[in-house]
Motif scaffolding. Structure first.
Motif, PDB file in Angstrom:
ATOM      1  N   PRO A   1      -3.580 -17.825  -0.745  1.00 17.82           N
ATOM      2  CA  PRO A   1      -3.801 -16.456  -1.212  1.00 17.82           C
ATOM      3  C   PRO A   1      -2.806 -15.500  -0.568  1.00 17.82           C
ATOM      4  O   PRO A   1      -2.208 -15.806   0.471  1.00 17.82           O
ATOM      5  N   PRO A   2      -2.626 -14.319  -1.165  1.00 13.97           N
ATOM      6  CA  PRO A   2      -1.687 -13.353  -0.575  1.00 13.97           C
ATOM      7  C   PRO A   2      -2.179 -12.822   0.753  1.00 13.97           C
ATOM      8  O   PRO A   2      -3.342 -12.432   0.884  1.00 13.97           O
ATOM      9  N   LEU A   3      -1.302 -12.839   1.738  1.00 14.89           N
ATOM     10  CA  LEU A   3      -1.591 -12.213   3.028  1.00 14.89           C
ATOM     11  C   LEU A   3      -1.370 -10.714   2.920  1.00 14.89           C
ATOM     12  O   LEU A   3      -2.145  -9.914   3.451  1.00 14.89           O
ATOM     13  N   LEU A   4      -0.321 -10.327   2.238  1.00 19.21           N
ATOM     14  CA  LEU A   4       0.021  -8.914   2.039  1.00 19.21           C
ATOM     15  C   LEU A   4       0.180  -8.675   0.545  1.00 19.21           C
ATOM     16  O   LEU A   4       0.948  -9.376  -0.116  1.00 19.21           O
ATOM     17  N   ARG A   5      -0.562  -7.702   0.020  1.00 16.38           N
ATOM     18  CA  ARG A   5      -0.458  -7.388  -1.404  1.00 16.38           C
ATOM     19  C   ARG A   5       0.615  -6.326  -1.594  1.00 16.38           C
ATOM     20  O   ARG A   5       0.526  -5.234  -1.046  1.00 16.38           O
ATOM     21  N   LYS A   6       1.617  -6.664  -2.413  1.00 16.53           N
ATOM     22  CA  LYS A   6       2.791  -5.813  -2.527  1.00 16.53           C
ATOM     23  C   LYS A   6       2.637  -4.688  -3.545  1.00 16.53           C
ATOM     24  O   LYS A   6       3.222  -3.615  -3.384  1.00 16.53           O
ATOM     25  N   MET A   7       1.882  -4.921  -4.615  1.00 18.00           N
ATOM     26  CA  MET A   7       1.811  -3.910  -5.671  1.00 18.00           C
ATOM     27  C   MET A   7       1.264  -2.566  -5.194  1.00 18.00           C
ATOM     28  O   MET A   7       1.825  -1.512  -5.507  1.00 18.00           O
ATOM     29  N   PRO A   8       0.152  -2.514  -4.429  1.00 23.35           N
ATOM     30  CA  PRO A   8      -0.348  -1.198  -3.997  1.00 23.35           C
ATOM     31  C   PRO A   8       0.635  -0.427  -3.130  1.00 23.35           C
ATOM     32  O   PRO A   8       0.617   0.803  -3.105  1.00 23.35           O
ATOM     33  N   ILE A   9       1.504  -1.140  -2.426  1.00 25.63           N
ATOM     34  CA  ILE A   9       2.490  -0.474  -1.580  1.00 25.63           C
ATOM     35  C   ILE A   9       3.428   0.390  -2.416  1.00 25.63           C
ATOM     36  O   ILE A   9       3.837   1.478  -2.014  1.00 25.63           O
ATOM     37  N   THR A  10       3.730  -0.104  -3.626  1.00 26.69           N
ATOM     38  CA  THR A  10       4.696   0.564  -4.496  1.00 26.69           C
ATOM     39  C   THR A  10       4.307   1.994  -4.800  1.00 26.69           C
ATOM     40  O   THR A  10       5.145   2.896  -4.839  1.00 26.69           O
ATOM     41  N   THR A  11       3.021   2.230  -5.052  1.00 27.11           N
ATOM     42  CA  THR A  11       2.579   3.556  -5.487  1.00 27.11           C
ATOM     43  C   THR A  11       1.835   4.307  -4.393  1.00 27.11           C
ATOM     44  O   THR A  11       1.276   5.369  -4.640  1.00 27.11           O
ATOM     45  N   SER A  12       1.821   3.763  -3.178  1.00 28.50           N
ATOM     46  CA  SER A  12       1.137   4.431  -2.078  1.00 28.50           C
ATOM     47  C   SER A  12       2.051   5.485  -1.459  1.00 28.50           C
ATOM     48  O   SER A  12       3.193   5.205  -1.102  1.00 28.50           O
ATOM     49  N   THR A  13       1.556   6.696  -1.357  1.00 32.69           N
ATOM     50  CA  THR A  13       2.342   7.796  -0.806  1.00 32.69           C
ATOM     51  C   THR A  13       2.793   7.461   0.615  1.00 32.69           C
ATOM     52  O   THR A  13       2.015   7.046   1.449  1.00 32.69           O
ATOM     53  N   GLY A  14       4.071   7.639   0.868  1.00 31.75           N
ATOM     54  CA  GLY A  14       4.589   7.421   2.215  1.00 31.75           C
ATOM     55  C   GLY A  14       5.017   6.007   2.519  1.00 31.75           C
ATOM     56  O   GLY A  14       5.409   5.705   3.634  1.00 31.75           O
ATOM     57  N   HIS A  15       4.942   5.109   1.530  1.00 28.44           N
ATOM     58  CA  HIS A  15       5.342   3.726   1.773  1.00 28.44           C
ATOM     59  C   HIS A  15       6.507   3.340   0.870  1.00 28.44           C
ATOM     60  O   HIS A  15       6.478   3.580  -0.330  1.00 28.44           O
ATOM     61  N   GLU A  16       7.498   2.719   1.458  1.00 30.83           N
ATOM     62  CA  GLU A  16       8.598   2.139   0.707  1.00 30.83           C
ATOM     63  C   GLU A  16       8.257   0.682   0.417  1.00 30.83           C
ATOM     64  O   GLU A  16       7.670   0.000   1.245  1.00 30.83           O
TER      65      GLU A  16
END
Length: 295
Positions: free
Chosen positions: A124-139
């Motif tokens: 399973p994913p350890l880190l989910r990448k999709m939410p990072i994309t649209t999260s304010t303050g995260h590249e």
């Protein structure tokens, strides 16, 4: 963490892979071990591309949210509306809102990668990448996928890179760029987890694994690296008249493509890093049409 708990974190991939043809083989390529050849499946002479796209889309919510978060969001909506269909639509649309509007090609490949790592490696994913994309303050940074599993007493961190090329005759470019990307991801994994380890992008049941890894107290860590190369194939299949012939031709095409890769270019990757790489070669016919269906 017990293996049964890890399995509970996996998405169900069976419906998607009912429409995937896949085989393993030692291609004429480095590292010298079995890799994966795959394509959208056929039934007789008919490709199951519509079903493949449909099931791929059905996996989007699982890509964006772990099962616990998805259940929370669904139940919150259900409490408000008392409408199962409305709540299901709400959750699906919420997941879709995380997509980068003008990058279907990259996201198509990343979503396929997410499913393949879970299906093949049971990780399973350890880190989910999709939410990072649209999260304010995260590249958005680093590997396209970071997954985790326990195997034979090792804590395996699986890094994945996807290269999806819509242009014709770009297999070599996609292949070699995937190698550069996976080596960079391997070199930067510590920095990437440092950015996100205290945010809500890691499954709650894997936070302890991520923190132990970051503090270098996780025992028997082993890295596995996955490169999926999705490219627009141009060899015609129109004259083939059986499913067996089509599948044999897919094998021949992948073998041929791999045989043309310059091994000296591959050898630029450090040998001990190269040995950890698993390739998934995925030719797609009329990739532009597939991407339009995905959009």
């Amino acid at each position: 963490m017990k293996k049964t708990n890890i399995n509970q974190l996996l998405s169900n991939t069976e419906a998607l892979f009912a429409h995937v043809y896949m085989f393993t083989e030692k291609f004429d390529i480095l590292p010298d071990k079995e890799h994966y050849g795959t394509s959208i499946a056929y039934t007789d002479i008919r490709q199951r591309k519509d079903d493949f796209i449909r099931e791929l889309k059905n996996s989007i919510t699982s890509w964006v949210y772990n099962s616990k978060k998805a259940k929370e969001l669904f139940n919150e909506r259900l409490d408000k509306t008392e409408d199962l269909a409305n709540s299901a639509s709400f959750l699906a649309n919420l997941a879709l809102s995380k997509f980068r509007p003008n990058q279907p090609q990259g996201q198509f490949g990343e979503l396929i990668l997410f499913n393949f790592i879970q299906h093949i490696f049971e990780a399973p994913p350890l880190l989910r990448k999709m939410p990072i994309t649209t999260s304010t303050g995260h590249e958005r940074f680093g590997a396209d996928a970071i997954h985790y599993r326990e195997k034979n007493g090792s804590n395996e961190i699986i890094l994945g890179e996807s290269k999806c090329y819509e242009s014709k005759y770009k297999f070599n470019d996609a292949f070699l760029k995937s190698l550069i990307s996976i080596e960079n991801s391997f070199n930067n994994i510590d920095n990437e987890l440092h950015l996100y380890i205290h945010d809500d992008f890691i499954d709650s049941q894997l936070v302890s694994i991520a923190k132990s890894y970051k503090s270098n107290s996780l025992n028997n860590v082993k890295y596995e690296l996955v490169c999926i190369i999705i490219y627009n194939e141009t060899n015609s299949m129109d004259k083939l008249n059986s499913q067996i012939d089509l599948e044999n031709e897919i094998k021949s095409i992948i073998r041929h493509r791999c045989s043309k890769i310059d091994k000296q270019e591959i050898k630029r990757i450090k040998e001990n890093v190269l040995d950890r790489i698993h390739y998934i070669i995925f030719p797609v016919w009329n990739l532009d049409e597939i991407l339009n269906s995905f959009k």
